[in-house]
Write a protein that holds these residues in place. Structure first.
Motif, PDB file in Angstrom:
ATOM      1  N   TYR A 110      33.137  53.067 -61.874  1.00 45.22           N
ATOM      2  CA  TYR A 110      32.871  52.435 -60.789  1.00 45.22           C
ATOM      3  C   TYR A 110      33.971  53.086 -59.872  1.00 45.22           C
ATOM      4  N   SER A 131      32.971  54.774 -56.378  1.00 46.14           N
ATOM      5  CA  SER A 131      33.487  54.428 -54.975  1.00 46.14           C
ATOM      6  C   SER A 131      34.024  55.743 -54.191  1.00 46.14           C
ATOM      7  N   PHE A 135      31.165  50.570 -52.286  1.00 49.29           N
ATOM      8  CA  PHE A 135      31.777  50.256 -53.427  1.00 49.29           C
ATOM      9  C   PHE A 135      33.280  49.795 -53.401  1.00 49.29           C
ATOM     10  N   LYS A 136      33.863  50.151 -52.270  1.00 50.09           N
ATOM     11  CA  LYS A 136      35.207  49.672 -51.987  1.00 50.09           C
ATOM     12  C   LYS A 136      35.069  48.365 -51.306  1.00 50.09           C
ATOM     13  N   LYS A 167      35.623  44.727 -51.333  1.00 52.96           N
ATOM     14  CA  LYS A 167      35.629  43.474 -52.556  1.00 52.96           C
ATOM     15  C   LYS A 167      34.594  42.559 -52.961  1.00 52.96           C
ATOM     16  N   PHE A 179      32.160  44.515 -54.722  1.00 54.54           N
ATOM     17  CA  PHE A 179      32.820  44.692 -56.248  1.00 54.54           C
ATOM     18  C   PHE A 179      32.608  43.542 -57.019  1.00 54.54           C
TER      19      PHE A 179
END
Length: 740
Positions: A99, A103, A109-110, A112, A115
């Motif tokens: 992951y 990112s 993908f950073k 929250k 995620f």
């Protein structure tokens, strides 16, 4: 004169508004998650839209356009392949490693929420195959991006409606955030700065939007500043809603921190200005912790001391309503930028329509006493005036809905009943009667509500209810309803109103405004000294004219003062008409004892004689030598420069041509020479002394202006209303008992 009066009135209304109006909700961001549709986390928008969010953020703060669009998950290169690899991880450790790797390839993908949702999908890998998980994830991402853009559209639309309907700009970037504990014992979290946002493009078909910050109109959060100033009882004239200078964001933030520290806020951060480097959250695990108001009260009070705060590296765009301070700001714009002459013409053009009856109206207002009217609900002054007028003459009361007509009619009925009258109220519609009937509160039992003349039983049932109620009421003797306390306060307010209409008060208001941004402009020790000088009792125009004349003649004034100091005794003799030509010749022939005789005769008798009558004048001469020794010594010194004195007599002639404003103010000129004050500084000193004298002479009235008199009157009014209701109920019960 009228312009000055208008300015004073506007200033008074501005200050009254600030004291009476709720300043606003300090707790701007009650929830920092995406569930709050009034704000959006800008960091999340940046990470989902840009490869270099830090740079885009910095560019946005300096006025560059921020081009946003609805993202499609399939626009992310190899998204399905990356997710398939991610969900095929053998264990949690491998998953997190992959992951983090993912990112680095895509900033989305950073974020929250993304995620957290992917974690949920990953935990279902034993139930769903990787292909299904990939499809569900892509579906979630597209849903997330669509909802994110929809929220932004809603915020933009709501802000545009607010601007078009109410004229309030509420679309801002809040950055950075600040939270803490004020002296008012209020916890707060909100933006330190509000950066106004303009929508340059809103393509609803392509689902694209371009935002831009107006860097010249960035303001410090006024809510925190106003609450802190009010709590510390700092002069609210110091409140400034002007935008910060058009500088880099680091300077704006540092300036905001400086202003807050100057009014008592401290910062828990060791180096709060670290956020001025346009820091951005690069770790998806560091968004603001979400609070509701109740959670914040307990958590933030434990986290901070009084007047302590901390800077939070957070940025939200959305709707930030500061409308409760907008009126104050509008007053500032009117007072500082408007041509008061034009505004004055507008106001007085309207007032001229009523000029014929103005004197009668003013006299009627002045004659009003709170004793004239009783109230069972809150009324303003003009509603009470209408009731008093209606009780003594025919009157038409008109106005649009919500202006207080029904309340006025209700209390007019009550006043007529209190005088012993019976009242019939008629209306075209039943609804209008119901409004007044409901306003009658406790006195509904004494009212007959008739909307159907054929329903006689209902009428009789109301009469019976009124009789039963009067019999069950515990009564005392009839009482007079008193409003003495209200009259006392309103008398004071009338005195204050009269004061603010006087020119001296208008000058005071103007001078206070002129000096509001000037600090340390006068040594407090100057006040007593300067206040004794006559020139400061003049009007500003005369004072300014006098100062100009003093400075224009200052070189000659200095020469005259030096001349007078050097030849003080000879000047005294000059005004005694001593013949200095004769004296000059005589001085070449005498010395020692005869010189002493000569000086005695000149000073004691005004004569030029180098001898005395030793039998008659000797004792006086001896006493004179003893008592006037210093004067004699000075005269001897001056006589050595007699020629210089005679040449300088032209200065005394020059002095006779001076304007009296110069010759009457030599002590003040001595102060000027001693202090070396600039001419412009004197105008500031004049205004400062004027302000001090006005405040000293009108301490009681200024106390009324600065007091919370409206709260005290409110308390008295509520008490008066309750007393009026009880006593009137008592009196009506007695009347009914007597009639039956």
């Amino acid at each position: 004169m009228e312009e000055k009066k208008l300015y004073t009135s506007l200033k008074q209304y501005q200050n009254r508004f600030l004291r009476q109006k709720a300043i606003g909700n300090l707790f701007f961001t009650k929830n920092s998650t995406t569930t709050n549709r009034s704000i959006i986390d800008l960091y999340q928008l940046l990470f989902t839209n840009f490869a270099e969010p830090q740079q885009e953020f910095q560019n946005f703060l300096t006025g560059s356009a921020l081009k946003l669009k609805e993202i499609n998950a399939y626009s992310i290169p190899n998204i399905d392949l990356h997710l398939k690899v991610l969900y095929s991880s053998e264990d949690d450790k491998v998953f997190m490693h992959k992951y983090r790797e993912l990112s680095t390839k895509s900033n989305i993908f950073k974020v929250k929420p993304i995620f957290e949702e992917i974690i949920k999908f990953y935990k279902r890998k034993n139930k769903d195959n990787p292909e299904d998980l990939v499809n569900k994830t892509i579906k979630f991402l597209n849903s997330y991006f669509a909802e994110q853009f929809d929220n932004l559209k809603i915020i933009v639309k709501d802000s545009e409606n607010e601007l078009s309907e109410k004229g309030n700009n509420v679309f801002y970037l809040g950055y950075p955030y600040i939270e803490g504990f004020l002296e008012t014992e209020e916890v707060f979290r909100g933006p330190l700065l509000l950066w106004p946002i303009v929508v340059d493009n809103n393509d609803k078909v392509k689902r694209e939007m371009t935002l831009r910050i107006e860097t010249t109109n960035v303001i410090i959060n006024p809510m925190i500043k106003l609450r802190q100033l009010a709590a510390r009882k700092i002069n609210l004239d110091l409140v400034n809603f002007d935008p910060l200078d058009d500088e880099e964001d680091i300077n704006k933030i540092e300036k905001a921190l400086t202003e807050l520290s100057e009014i008592g806020l401290t910062f828990k951060n060791n180096n709060p200005t670290v956020v001025s480097q346009t820091s951005i959250i690069t770790n998806f695990s560091l968004p603001l912790k979400a609070y509701n108001k109740e959670q914040a009260t307990s958590e933030l009070k434990n986290k901070y001391n009084f007047n302590e705060s901390a800077i939070l590296c957070a940025a939200f765009i959305g709707i930030y309503k500061t409308t409760n301070t907008a009126l104050f700001s509008d007053y500032n714009k009117i007072l500082e930028n408007t041509n008061l002459g034009e505004l004055n013409d507008l106001f007085f053009q309207i007032l001229n329509e009523y000029e014929d009856s103005k004197e009668k109206r003013i006299e009627f207002e002045k004659s009003f006493r709170e004793q004239d009217v009783i109230a069972i609900s809150e009324l303003d002054f003009y509603q009470k005036l209408a009731i008093k007028k209606a009780m003594n003459s025919n009157l038409i009361i008109e106005g649009p809905p919500g202006t207080g007509k029904s309340q006025t009619i209700t209390n007019l009925i009550v006043n007529d009943i209190y005088r012993g009258d019976n009242v019939l109220l008629c209306a075209e519609k039943k609804t209008a009667l119901e409004v007044v009937y409901n306003n009658m509160k406790k006195f509904q039992k004494y009212c007959l509500f008739i909307d159907d003349m054929n329903n006689k039983s209902f009428v009789f049932s109301q009469i019976k209810a009124a009789i039963d109620s009067s019999l069950n009421t515990v009564v005392s003797e009839k009482q007079k309803i008193s409003n003495d306390e209200m009259d006392y306060y309103f008398d004071k307010i009338r005195e204050y109103r009269q004061l603010i209409e006087e020119e001296k008060t208008q000058n005071y208001t103007l001078y206070k405004n002129d000096l509001k941004d000037i600090n340390n402009y006068l040594d407090p020790n100057y006040y007593e000294r300067l206040n004794q000088y006559a020139i400061f009792s003049l009007a500003l125009e005369s004072f300014t004219e006098g100062v100009e004349k003093i400075y224009a003649n200052l070189d000659d004034i200095i020469k005259i003062k030096e001349f007078k100091q050097k030849f003080a005794v000879l000047i005294e003799l000059h005004y005694k008409k001593i013949n200095f030509l004769k004296l000059s010749k005589l001085l070449t022939k005498i010395k020692d004892k005869k010189l002493d005789y000569l000086i005695y005769n000149m000073l004691a008798k005004g004569e030029i004689k180098p001898k005395i009558n030793l039998t008659k004048d000797y004792d006086d001469y001896v006493n004179f030598l003893s008592e006037a020794s210093s004067k004699i010594t000075k005269l001897k010194t001056e006589l050595e420069s007699l020629d210089e004195f005679l040449a300088g007599l032209v200065l005394l002639k020059l002095e006779t041509n001076f304007d009296p404003i110069i010759t009457d103010n030599y002590p003040f000129i001595d102060f000027l020479l001693e202090s070396q004050l600039a001419k412009d500084h004197l105008i500031i000193l004049y205004k400062w002394i004027y302000i001090k004298n006005f405040e000293n002479n009108n301490e009681d009235m200024i106390g009324i202006a600065n007091s919370v008199w409206h709260k005290e009157i409110k308390e008295i009014e509520i008490k008066s209303i309750n007393v009026a209701i009880d006593q009137l109920d008592n009196n009506l019960a007695i009347d009914i008992r007597e009639k039956i």
